[in-house]
Design an enzyme around this catalytic site. Structure first.
Site, short mmCIF file in Angstrom:
data_model
loop_
_atom_site.label_atom_id
_atom_site.label_comp_id
_atom_site.label_asym_id
_atom_site.label_seq_id
_atom_site.Cartn_x
_atom_site.Cartn_y
_atom_site.Cartn_z
N PHE A 149 -12.48 -32.96 36.47
CA PHE A 149 -11.44 -32.33 37.30
C PHE A 149 -11.82 -30.89 37.67
O PHE A 149 -11.33 -30.34 38.65
CB PHE A 149 -10.09 -32.32 36.58
CG PHE A 149 -9.61 -33.68 36.17
CD1 PHE A 149 -9.72 -34.77 37.03
CD2 PHE A 149 -9.05 -33.90 34.93
CE1 PHE A 149 -9.29 -36.03 36.66
CE2 PHE A 149 -8.62 -35.16 34.54
CZ PHE A 149 -8.73 -36.23 35.40
N HIS A 197 -14.59 -39.70 34.36
CA HIS A 197 -13.88 -39.10 33.22
C HIS A 197 -14.84 -38.88 32.05
O HIS A 197 -14.44 -38.92 30.90
CB HIS A 197 -12.77 -40.05 32.74
CG HIS A 197 -11.49 -39.91 33.51
ND1 HIS A 197 -11.45 -39.81 34.87
CD2 HIS A 197 -10.19 -39.87 33.10
CE1 HIS A 197 -10.18 -39.71 35.27
NE2 HIS A 197 -9.40 -39.74 34.22
N GLU A 199 -6.04 -28.19 41.08
CA GLU A 199 -7.13 -27.55 40.33
C GLU A 199 -7.77 -26.41 41.09
O GLU A 199 -8.15 -25.40 40.51
CB GLU A 199 -8.20 -28.59 39.95
CG GLU A 199 -7.83 -29.49 38.79
CD GLU A 199 -7.01 -30.70 39.23
OE1 GLU A 199 -6.64 -30.78 40.43
OE2 GLU A 199 -6.74 -31.57 38.38
#
Lengths: 337, 347
Positions: free
Chosen positions: B86, B129, B60
């Site tokens: 992320f 998440h 990333e």
């Protein structure tokens, strides 16, 4: 001449036949400019007219001059906070250089970038960063754009040995090799990250570890800019021909403190100056000047080149000092396009 | 006008913009797999080829910097993240590079980048998440932050984001992908920095972001039925730049303001709105600005605690009652939205 023992004459003759005097004169001018431009900073820094931390390039000139000499005007470079040499290799605008260091409206970024983020996009020095390794993935994207647009230019990204300790460096190598992007990694290895020696930081060899990613790697510790030029020229050709990214692992000795204008051998973290006598004996400026003499260029001609550069530096510095600061309204300009 | 889902609106926008401008390309983890980022990228690789739609290594940080390098060289990358969490791995690039690239070049470079990321609650998605992070991104000058709520917003705002010459972060709540609504066909833009009055009302203003608009609508319906009170719901849609005028006009009209933000409260977007409303509507405010958001904890996994973590319609109802001095309505028998009982639209 003391450098005769260092310059391999056969080697030199071979290359002399191959290349030409103009190339070596060009390289000398670049190296001399880099050295003198920074000596001028050393000269005036104590007066506080340049309120920007400076990471000087003294000692690394041959790398930047040699690599950039092998690049075309359309090839881009990305750099680090030690970016003065790169600026001077790519831009002829000395006024914008000193203007930037003095924080003046005449600066290449109107004084907003200062020394640590200096760049000159119009000359192909697109960006630099004071966060180690941060321009490496940006150069990757630039190389992608070059391929996407089917242009034939390459991207060279300069960074120090410390940058290889950042995860993003390895991420970038992987992607560059995976996508076969036209990128040249130039690791300027001075064995130091601020004050920390490489032996205390790295449990790998830069050439070995990088080679394992599929890159073509060349290591050298020369201060001969012509040699670096030749290596780079070959690397650029290979990148264009094979689509394999290359990495140049080039060693040099950092003459000064990490940031600032002074020597700091007395600080004790890296031995004394005498310990680096070998590097000083083949100082890039001395080396190239001796080479010009070996190539038959007379002292007067060298002096003429030097005087021209000295004058340009003096005039540009004076202009920068006399130039106005940006207006307050400049603060809010160029945050958004 | 056709009725389509939020995911179809995004997909249609990407296709239209890629057809319009060959500089636009799409990349990110999972963008070409069979799930296609909740369906929003399905078919794009087939249509435009692997050169313009591709997956990447799990890198990333590098892939965030990659967009900047592409953008300053004339391309228009759309980088997609399966979860906003992320994106944090690219934070150096967002905060040190994207944000300052134009400024540090003296205005010579521009960085037309879109970063799309999925935010919010799923099914036991827990703490890594499920975040939103818009307050963090909006804190940094040089970035724009957009949270489309309806299918129409998704198309109009994503189109504008792709055409914008700055880095624009587009945050999409995962429960919104299924929502249906009318979306104009063809070229359709919504300016970045323009709020949407989701529901008109005269007695109290709720400023809601992303999914909180769904909760606020439910709350408004219950409050109207139980108390006869009309709630006005304003969706800023873009966190930065912020449409202060629409918000101020609403609060000046109602005299009460609740900020229902889909993020943590402390140092969050809700604090920004509360400060702005307090400064600009001080005379008109009948009660202090009230705020709702995530509990100041990491998000837990187990459902009962997860229910307590996320702000809900019930809390909005209670806050309205409290501010207006109403008796607490009996909410037994009321059906609220959940993973199992999703809102399907239209708004």
């Amino acid at each position: 001449m003391f450098l005769k023992s260092i310059i391999n004459e056969d080697d030199c003759k071979k290359r002399t036949a191959m290349t030409n005097i103009e190339l070596n004169k060009e390289l000398y001018k670049k190296i001399y400019l880099m050295r003198k431009a920074e000596e001028k900073i050393q000269e005036v820094y104590y007066t506080d007219v340049m309120k920007t931390p400076v990471h000087l390039s003294l000692g690394e000139e041959a790398i930047v001059a040699g690599v950039c000499q092998a690049l075309s005007v359309d090839d881009q470079v990305y750099g680090t906070c030690r970016g003065h040499a790169l600026y001077l290799a790519r831009s002829k605008n000395l006024g914008a250089f000193y203007g930037e260091l003095c924080g003046k409206v005449t600066g290449v970024a109107k004084g907003k970038a200062g020394s640590m983020h200096i760049s000159c996009p119009e000359s192909g020095f697109v960006a630099s960063s004071a966060i180690v390794s941060s321009t490496i993935p940006v150069a990757l994207g630039a190389a992608f754009a070059a391929k996407y647009k089917k242009s034939n230019h390459i991207v060279a990204v300069f960074f120090g040995d410390g940058a290889t300790e950042e995860g993003v460096f390895w991420e970038t190598l992987n992607m560059a090799c995976l996508k076969k992007l036209p990128i040249l990694f130039v690791c300027e290895d001075n064995g130091m990250a601020i004050h920390a020696q490489i032996k205390d930081r790295q449990n790998y060899s830069i050439p070995e570890a990088t080679r394992s990613f599929g890159l073509s790697v060349h290591s050298d510790d020369t201060t001969d800019s012509e040699r670096i030029y030749s290596i780079t020229e070959q690397a650029v050709q290979d990148i264009k021909k094979t689509d394999v990214p290359h990495l140049l692992h080039l060693k040099y000795h950092r003459y000064l403190e990490h940031v600032g204008v002074n020597e700091d051998y007395s600080a004790g973290y890296r031995g004394q100056k005498d310990d680096y006598a070998d590097w000083y004996a083949r100082d890039p400026v001395l080396f190239q000047r001796e080479k010009l003499k070996l190539l038959g260029i007379i002292g007067d001609e060298i002096k003429l080149m030097e005087t021209e550069i000295d004058q340009a530096i003096n005039e540009s510095t004076k202009l920068a000092l006399d130039a106005p600061f940006p207006a307050d309204s400049e603060l809010f300009k160029d945050v958004y396009a | 006008m056709k009725t389509i889902t939020y995911r179809e609106a995004i997909n249609q926008t990407l296709v239209q913009e890629m057809e319009r401008d060959p500089a636009v390309f799409v990349y990110g983890l999972d963008v070409t797999d069979h799930k296609g980022i909740f369906g929003s990228t399905l078919g794009i690789e087939d249509k435009f080829g692997a050169e313009r739609c591709f997956i990447t290594p799990l890198s990333e940080d590098a892939m965030t910097g990659f967009a900047l390098g592409a953008a300053i060289n004339g391309l228009r990358p759309v980088h997609i993240h399966q979860r906003v969490d992320f994106m944090i791995l690219g934070m150096n690039q967002f905060s040190n590079m994207y944000s300052s690239c134009r400024y540090m070049s003296g205005g010579k470079l521009k960085a037309p980048i879109v970063v799309r990321a999925v935010i919010g609650r799923g099914w036991g998605q827990s703490c890594q998440h499920s975040k939103s992070m818009h307050s963090v991104f909006a804190h940094i000058p040089g970035l724009k932050v957009v949270l489309p709520t309806t299918p129409r917003d998704a198309k109009g705002l994503l189109t504008t984001a792709i055409r914008d010459d700055n880095p624009v972060i587009v945050l999409e709540h995962r429960w919104l992908y299924d929502i249906e609504g009318e979306v104009p066909e063809g070229d359709y833009v919504i300016p970045i920095g323009k709020a949407n009055i989701v529901r008109g009302g005269s007695e109290i203003t709720v400023i809601a972001t992303s999914w909180m608009n769904v909760e606020a609508l439910k709350a408004a319906e219950v409050v109207q039925r139980k108390h006869g009170v009309e709630v006005e719901i304003v969706d800023p849609r873009t966190v930065y730049p912020l449409d202060e005028e629409t918000i101020v006009a609403s609060v000046k009209k109602t005299g009460h303001c609740i900020v229902a933000d889909y993020d943590w409260v402390f140092c969050g977007f809700s604090a920004e709105i509360a400060a702005m409303v307090s400064e600009r509507c001080f005379k008109e405010l009948k009660t202090p600005v009230s705020r709702l958001g995530f509990a100041h904890t990491p998000c837990p996994t187990t459902r009962p605690l997860e229910n307590k973590f996320y702000p809900s319609a019930v809390e909005i109802i209670r806050m309205v009652e409290n501010k207006l001095g109403l008796e607490l309505a009996d909410l037994r028998g009321e059906e609220f939205y959940s993973y199992e009982n999703k809102f399907k639209g239209p708004f």
